[in-house]
Motif scaffolding. Structure first.
Motif, short mmCIF file in Angstrom:
data_model
loop_
_atom_site.label_atom_id
_atom_site.label_comp_id
_atom_site.label_asym_id
_atom_site.label_seq_id
_atom_site.Cartn_x
_atom_site.Cartn_y
_atom_site.Cartn_z
N VAL A 48 0.82 -1.21 0.00
CA VAL A 48 0.00 0.00 0.00
C VAL A 48 0.86 1.26 0.00
O VAL A 48 0.45 2.29 -0.56
N PHE A 49 2.05 1.22 0.57
CA PHE A 49 2.88 2.42 0.55
C PHE A 49 3.39 2.71 -0.86
O PHE A 49 3.31 3.83 -1.34
N HIS A 50 3.91 1.69 -1.51
CA HIS A 50 4.36 1.90 -2.90
C HIS A 50 3.20 2.35 -3.77
O HIS A 50 3.31 3.32 -4.53
N ASP A 51 2.08 1.65 -3.68
CA ASP A 51 0.98 1.91 -4.61
C ASP A 51 0.30 3.24 -4.35
O ASP A 51 -0.03 3.96 -5.30
N VAL A 52 0.08 3.57 -3.09
CA VAL A 52 -0.64 4.81 -2.79
C VAL A 52 0.30 5.99 -2.71
O VAL A 52 0.13 6.99 -3.42
N PHE A 53 1.31 5.93 -1.86
CA PHE A 53 2.20 7.07 -1.74
C PHE A 53 3.00 7.28 -3.02
O PHE A 53 3.23 8.42 -3.44
N GLY A 54 3.45 6.19 -3.66
CA GLY A 54 4.27 6.32 -4.85
C GLY A 54 3.50 6.75 -6.08
O GLY A 54 3.96 7.60 -6.85
N HIS A 55 2.30 6.20 -6.29
CA HIS A 55 1.58 6.41 -7.55
C HIS A 55 0.49 7.48 -7.49
O HIS A 55 0.31 8.23 -8.45
N VAL A 56 -0.27 7.52 -6.42
CA VAL A 56 -1.49 8.31 -6.44
C VAL A 56 -1.24 9.81 -6.53
O VAL A 56 -2.02 10.52 -7.20
N PRO A 57 -0.19 10.38 -5.92
CA PRO A 57 0.03 11.82 -6.11
C PRO A 57 0.12 12.24 -7.58
O PRO A 57 -0.41 13.29 -7.96
N MET A 58 0.75 11.41 -8.42
CA MET A 58 0.85 11.77 -9.83
C MET A 58 -0.48 11.57 -10.57
O MET A 58 -0.71 12.20 -11.60
N LEU A 59 -1.37 10.72 -10.04
CA LEU A 59 -2.68 10.56 -10.66
C LEU A 59 -3.56 11.79 -10.45
O LEU A 59 -4.59 11.93 -11.11
N MET A 60 -3.14 12.69 -9.58
CA MET A 60 -3.84 13.97 -9.43
C MET A 60 -3.53 14.91 -10.59
O MET A 60 -4.22 15.91 -10.78
N HIS A 61 -2.50 14.60 -11.35
CA HIS A 61 -2.10 15.47 -12.46
C HIS A 61 -2.78 14.98 -13.74
O HIS A 61 -2.70 13.80 -14.08
N PRO A 62 -3.46 15.84 -14.48
CA PRO A 62 -4.24 15.37 -15.63
C PRO A 62 -3.43 14.67 -16.70
O PRO A 62 -3.93 13.76 -17.37
N VAL A 63 -2.18 15.07 -16.91
CA VAL A 63 -1.36 14.42 -17.94
C VAL A 63 -1.07 12.98 -17.55
O VAL A 63 -1.24 12.05 -18.35
N MET A 64 -0.61 12.76 -16.32
CA MET A 64 -0.34 11.39 -15.89
C MET A 64 -1.63 10.57 -15.83
O MET A 64 -1.64 9.38 -16.18
N ALA A 65 -2.72 11.20 -15.41
CA ALA A 65 -4.00 10.51 -15.35
C ALA A 65 -4.40 9.98 -16.73
O ALA A 65 -4.82 8.82 -16.88
N ASP A 66 -4.25 10.81 -17.75
CA ASP A 66 -4.59 10.38 -19.12
C ASP A 66 -3.59 9.35 -19.64
O ASP A 66 -3.97 8.38 -20.30
N PHE A 67 -2.31 9.57 -19.35
CA PHE A 67 -1.28 8.66 -19.85
C PHE A 67 -1.50 7.24 -19.33
O PHE A 67 -1.43 6.27 -20.10
N ILE A 68 -1.76 7.09 -18.06
CA ILE A 68 -1.87 5.73 -17.50
C ILE A 68 -3.14 5.05 -18.03
O ILE A 68 -3.14 3.84 -18.28
N GLN A 69 -4.21 5.80 -18.23
CA GLN A 69 -5.39 5.18 -18.85
C GLN A 69 -5.06 4.69 -20.26
O GLN A 69 -5.38 3.55 -20.63
N LEU A 70 -4.41 5.53 -21.05
CA LEU A 70 -4.06 5.14 -22.42
C LEU A 70 -3.06 4.00 -22.43
O LEU A 70 -3.11 3.13 -23.30
N TYR A 71 -2.18 3.97 -21.42
CA TYR A 71 -1.25 2.85 -21.32
C TYR A 71 -2.02 1.54 -21.06
O TYR A 71 -1.68 0.49 -21.62
N GLY A 72 -3.04 1.61 -20.21
CA GLY A 72 -3.84 0.41 -19.97
C GLY A 72 -4.47 -0.11 -21.24
O GLY A 72 -4.47 -1.32 -21.51
N GLU A 73 -5.00 0.80 -22.05
CA GLU A 73 -5.59 0.38 -23.33
C GLU A 73 -4.53 -0.21 -24.25
O GLU A 73 -4.77 -1.24 -24.91
#
Length: 284
Positions: free
Chosen positions: A113-138
């Protein structure tokens, strides 16, 4: 298809679990304002994160989802690739609901949970990273179907997990360029945070998509090479390209070791590889 989601069961965390979170959180929040990109630091401050307790995913989602449409979902650990990509493609970030033990503060094989939440979630607040990771999933779902997942996974590794970005900072003599962390694998690691941007050992090389997709990486130690984006906006340019011609070129030609430096590389720092040599010597 089973999506592997489970309840977080926040009330089940023990005092010892929260104490581990506190140690990890305080170490990183003391260090990262000087080492991480401002988007990471801003995201960290905007989320309901504190030193005293492991975050409640519901409270995180109350802030995260209105901002970028993402939500954190609990999973028991690593999930199959197809499940992982499906979650990302639908703006769900799977996080382990467990936390490492006090004897594993600096290295854990499976993300917690520390890696996943502290490491990843702050950048998911940024619209560019938010869009990038969704497109990466696709893109990941398609790469899996056509047998190109190994190559595409290197993009995620060298960006979302272990990426650096150029940033203008205020130095003693005015504005200057610095390299800053945005990758979660670095941001959640006390030892690698300093190593990635301050050590003379690793190479730091300008990001080039095909170069990255031909480059192996380390899963058991510090990276020998970090790839540097000119800006976070480059992630969206990267996500929106047609991968088919790149995949076609990757059917032939070389792959590279993590420590290689090529004639065409834009080199921010050619590392002295002292850390790698020390590890080799210690193993003899």
């Amino acid at each position: 298809m089973d999506d592997f989601t489970i309840p977080q069961n926040w009330a089940h965390y023990s005092a010892a679990d929260h104490a581990v979170w506190k140690t990890l959180f305080e170490r990183q929040t003391a260090m990262l304002p000087q080492l991480a990109c401002r988007e990471f630091v801003e995201g960290m401050h905007a989320l309901p994160l504190n030193a005293e307790t492991i975050p409640d995913f519901a409270a995180l989602n109350d802030v995260l989802k209105p901002r970028t449409g993402w939500q954190v979902v609990a999973v028991p650990g690593l999930v199959p690739d197809e499940v992982f990509f499906e979650h990302l493609a639908h703006r769900r970030f799977p996080s382990g609901n467990f936390i490492r033990g006090a004897d594993q503060l600096d290295y854990l094989q499976e993300p917690d949970v520390f890696h996943d939440v502290f490491g990843h979630v702050p950048m998911l607040m940024h619209p560019v990273m938010a869009d990038f990771i969704q497109l990466y999933g696709e893109a990941g779902l398609r790469a899996q179907r056509i047998g190109k997942l190994t190559e595409l996974a290197r993009v995620y590794w060298y960006t979302v997990e272990f990426g650096l970005v150029k940033e203008q900072v205020q130095g003693a003599s005015g504005a200057e360029e610095a390299l800053r962390i945005y990758g979660a694998g670095i941001a959640s690691s006390f030892t690698e945070s300093g190593f990635a941007v301050q050590s003379p050992s690793p190479h730091r090389i300008g990001f080039d998509l095909e170069r990255v997709m031909r480059t192996h990486y380390r899963i058991d130690d510090f990276q020998e090479c970090y790839f540097v984006l000119d800006s976070l906006d480059c992630l969206l340019d990267l996500a929106r390209i047609d991968f088919d011609p790149v995949y076609e070129r990757l059917n032939s030609g070389p792959n590279y070791a993590p420590g290689d430096v090529l004639p065409g590389d834009k080199v921010f720092q050619r590392g002295d590889r002292a850390y790698v040599r020390a590890q080799v010597t210690a193993s003899v």
